[in-house]
Write an enzyme that holds these catalytic residues in place. Structure first.
Site, PDB file in Angstrom:
ATOM      1  N   ASP A  30      99.791  44.521 -23.264  1.00  0.00           N
ATOM      2  CA  ASP A  30     100.980  45.292 -22.910  1.00  0.00           C
ATOM      3  C   ASP A  30     101.623  44.560 -21.732  1.00  0.00           C
ATOM      4  O   ASP A  30     101.222  44.744 -20.581  1.00  0.00           O
ATOM      5  CB  ASP A  30     100.596  46.716 -22.519  1.00  0.00           C
ATOM      6  CG  ASP A  30     101.813  47.558 -22.174  1.00  0.00           C
ATOM      7  OD1 ASP A  30     102.778  47.552 -22.946  1.00  0.00           O
ATOM      8  OD2 ASP A  30     101.801  48.204 -21.109  1.00  0.00           O
ATOM      9  N   GLU A  57     103.132  43.429 -27.365  1.00  0.00           N
ATOM     10  CA  GLU A  57     104.246  44.344 -27.613  1.00  0.00           C
ATOM     11  C   GLU A  57     105.554  43.576 -27.649  1.00  0.00           C
ATOM     12  O   GLU A  57     105.841  42.764 -26.765  1.00  0.00           O
ATOM     13  CB  GLU A  57     104.310  45.413 -26.517  1.00  0.00           C
ATOM     14  CG  GLU A  57     105.418  46.436 -26.761  1.00  0.00           C
ATOM     15  CD  GLU A  57     105.432  47.534 -25.710  1.00  0.00           C
ATOM     16  OE1 GLU A  57     106.346  47.519 -24.865  1.00  0.00           O
ATOM     17  OE2 GLU A  57     104.520  48.378 -25.739  1.00  0.00           O
ATOM     18  N   ASP A 100      99.226  51.398 -18.934  1.00  0.00           N
ATOM     19  CA  ASP A 100      99.330  50.027 -19.458  1.00  0.00           C
ATOM     20  C   ASP A 100      98.058  49.647 -20.223  1.00  0.00           C
ATOM     21  O   ASP A 100      98.111  48.957 -21.246  1.00  0.00           O
ATOM     22  CB  ASP A 100      99.556  49.037 -18.313  1.00  0.00           C
ATOM     23  CG  ASP A 100     100.666  49.478 -17.385  1.00  0.00           C
ATOM     24  OD1 ASP A 100     101.813  49.076 -17.601  1.00  0.00           O
ATOM     25  OD2 ASP A 100     100.366  50.248 -16.456  1.00  0.00           O
TER      26      ASP A 100
END
Length: 208
Positions: A7, A68, A141
């Site tokens: 992330d 991501e 996160d």
């Protein structure tokens, strides 16, 4: 399959590794966050992120990396840092020969919760339940990184098969086009040969 989920973020870069296969509950391997001081230059912070991801890959030996996909946000400064960290993650993975997959936030949410519009709390709760963790992973996160890894474990195989099928179709089309081109060239050569032979016969006939 063992997947490292990333992330991306400049201040906090979430990392999560899970192991599993499509249709089976994945297992947690490791989870954590790389933090960089805000008073450092961006280049130095990216070096810290690179070193951290390198260490995780060396220690846990994932088979693939899921990152991501970055989308534009209202805060340009935030999205720039996210994009830079994302690029570092992809470079580190590519350098080690690991396949990299980009998953959108809605794709990850849908894979983990069943809804592409789920909130962070719901994602964290489902990650905790799926991995059967004794407590919720924090910060968000870290939970998002695990969700990315879970998404890729469950969807990665299907994606690979679709990519292989598409590649096979492209190769088949290329072979067919190549055969057509060869046939055209052969026809053109045969026609040229016929014309040349006709011209030679005409020349010989004229000499008589």
């Amino acid at each position: 399959m063992r997947v490292l989920g990333v992330d991306p973020g400049l201040t906090r870069c979430g990392l999560g590794i899970v192991e599993g296969a499509p249709g089976r509950p994945p297992k947690l391997v490791a989870v954590g966050v790389i933090r960089t001081p805000t008073d450092l230059d961006v280049a130095q912070r990216l070096v810290l992120i690179e070193a951290g991801i390198e260490q995780w890959i060396a220690e846990h030996a994932p088979d693939a990396v899921a990152v991501e996909r970055v989308f534009a946000q209202h805060n340009v400064r935030t999205v720039m840092g996210t994009a830079q960290a994302s690029g570092v993650a992809m470079v580190v993975a590519a350098r080690r020969g690991l396949p990299v997959a980009l998953h959108t936030p809605s794709e990850v949410k849908a894979a983990v919760t069943g809804s592409g519009r789920a909130g962070k709390e719901q994602v964290t709760s489902m990650v905790t339940r799926i991995l059967q963790l004794p407590e919720r992973p924090t910060p968000a996160d870290a939970a998002d990184a695990l969700a990315l890894a879970i998404c890729h474990v469950w969807r990665g195989a299907g994606t690979s098969r679709r990519q292989e099928a598409a590649q096979s179709e492209l190769e088949a089309r290329a072979r067919a086009q190549s055969q057509v081109q060869v046939a055209k060239v052969q026809a053109a050569l045969a026609q040229a040969t016929q014309i040349r032979q006709a011209q030679l016969r005409a020349v010989r006939g004229g000499k008589r």
